[in-house]
Design an enzyme around this catalytic site. Sequence first.
Site, mmCIF file in Angstrom:
data_model
loop_
_atom_site.group_PDB
_atom_site.id
_atom_site.type_symbol
_atom_site.label_atom_id
_atom_site.label_comp_id
_atom_site.label_asym_id
_atom_site.label_seq_id
_atom_site.Cartn_x
_atom_site.Cartn_y
_atom_site.Cartn_z
ATOM 1 N N HIS A 189 51.908 -25.382 -43.945
ATOM 2 C CA HIS A 189 52.760 -24.669 -44.897
ATOM 3 C C HIS A 189 51.844 -24.160 -46.016
ATOM 4 O O HIS A 189 51.630 -24.828 -47.019
ATOM 5 C CB HIS A 189 53.841 -25.599 -45.452
ATOM 6 N N ASP A 192 51.782 -23.144 -52.151
ATOM 7 C CA ASP A 192 52.276 -22.094 -53.035
ATOM 8 C C ASP A 192 51.175 -21.710 -54.017
ATOM 9 O O ASP A 192 50.085 -22.276 -54.005
ATOM 10 C CB ASP A 192 53.528 -22.565 -53.779
ATOM 11 N N ASP A 218 53.872 -29.867 -36.706
ATOM 12 C CA ASP A 218 52.877 -28.843 -37.021
ATOM 13 C C ASP A 218 53.553 -27.476 -37.034
ATOM 14 O O ASP A 218 53.308 -26.615 -36.184
ATOM 15 C CB ASP A 218 51.734 -28.886 -36.002
ATOM 16 N N GLU A 265 52.696 -29.354 -45.445
ATOM 17 C CA GLU A 265 52.125 -28.592 -46.558
ATOM 18 C C GLU A 265 50.737 -29.126 -46.878
ATOM 19 O O GLU A 265 50.336 -30.213 -46.441
ATOM 20 C CB GLU A 265 53.020 -28.650 -47.799
#
Length: 547
Positions: free
Chosen positions: A489, A175, A518, A527
């Site tokens: 991710h 993120d 994966d 992530e």
Amino acid sequence: MKNLLIVLTFLVVTACQPEKKTGITIHLNSIGFLPSAKKTASIVGEVKSFVLKREDDHAVVFKGETTVPVLQQDVDQHVCLADFSSFTEEGKYYLETQDGSRSVSVEISPTVYHDAFYTSMRAFYLWRCGTAVEGEHNGQIFSHGPCHLHDGYDDFTGNPGQWRDGTGGWHDAGDYGKYTVNAGITLGMLFLAWDQFQPQLEQFPLNLPETAPGFPDYLKELKWETDWLFSMQYPDGSGRVSHKLTRLNFAPFIAADADTARRYFTEWSSAATASFTGMMAQAARYFQPYDADYAQKCLDAALLSYDFLQKNPEYKRFEQGDFKTGGYQSPDEDDRLWAAAELWETTDESKYLTDFEERAAAMDCQVDEDWDWADVSNLAMFTYALSEKEGKTPEVSEKITQNIVTVANEITEKGRQDVYGRPLGGRYYWGCNGTVARQAINLQVANRLSPNPAYRQTALDAISHLLGRNYYNRSFVTGLGISPAMHPHDRRSGADELTDPWPGYLVGGGHSATGWNDLEEDYATNEIAINWQGALVYALAGFLADE
């Protein structure tokens, strides 16, 4: 004949496809080993012999027998080992089993880790926030424009609707948030790598933009993060530090420069304030030779936050409130311990030493083999144990050193017992790959205090596990090693039009020995995050042309 799977301990800068012959699959990478290191292949199946052949003329340079297969319960496999450690001649070779199956070529070289370190450390540059970034890997260009230029708003720190400059720093993970506590363990590990491996790192080119004139490239990248961290300290002069700077919820899978939602400084926490103190005390120490004024600014910021913590000894937990982004909530005893250790090492003032030793004694001088952002007391113990300053209490110093060595021995034994050399044993959870990399820190510190070749070899085995010597016969690092992770991710990788993911990033790993997926949507196992990445960079830094 049974199918066989051969997994070597090595690195690679490009993914390679396994060769298939007579039903036998051999997965190898195309780089190899340090000349003096242990060279071991894990083989699933009943293989009795193997040879090593030179790539250019196919001459046999080494013959060997495998060990008796061992059943490892968590992966439910019988695995034998092929060891050709005694062969040290530099060059390119391939492994061949008795049935004629062969691997791709591997290289024996003292610089075998250089490309992997370059790519993994450059991953921090590609994580930069508040600027455009661009990097090339395997002929592909990874880039985005200037992002998050309106960081951030002070609605949650008592000034609704007001903006102040919080641009810069690194995106935290898959993120785009920026979190003080996770920056703490990350910079703590990266500064420790500089402390221990400065001769190798100081001259290592990373081809970075000129954002810190006069700084070596490695420290230049760390300064990008500390430049941002100043904005996390409250501007009122109190010394309090905001816990994070994020939007209210995670962004969708869009490019960084397309994420235009309003982002906010959050309220402070005592863990963030103490972690900030530790980071800035380190920065003051390591940046001083390159910019004394900036180093003093770092130290002044650290002292301001430390003094606030001394006046406010109670734990101030961060409360999420309206936020749905990462919490990074943890007690603050470890962060306060680390702050005291780093300020003592930087200033040599006895009050910080006293603070550290009292806190360490209250923790029984504990050293952990399994640690992450929620408990950085190891960073404090390592700084203290490695310090050459006078004034240490002998009993405290001896106990911490003893605990560091004891834990290193335990890690080494667990690595020896695992068929793939994984030194964390049978523990699997969110981010466990980061812990595997982080164990290299325990081992290298122990090796400084009580030299033992087994410690460094176990650190190499940890690296090898992450880069392909594992149950999956795949690398957990994007763009590196054998059949590397392809779907992390990561919003940048998910938002661009490239097939390959952004390179050099360590994914978290499965929650069981066979549970890694994966898949982009599987943030729990796939992530990426700066605290895992910093551990990988540290681990690789320890083996840069050190022969």
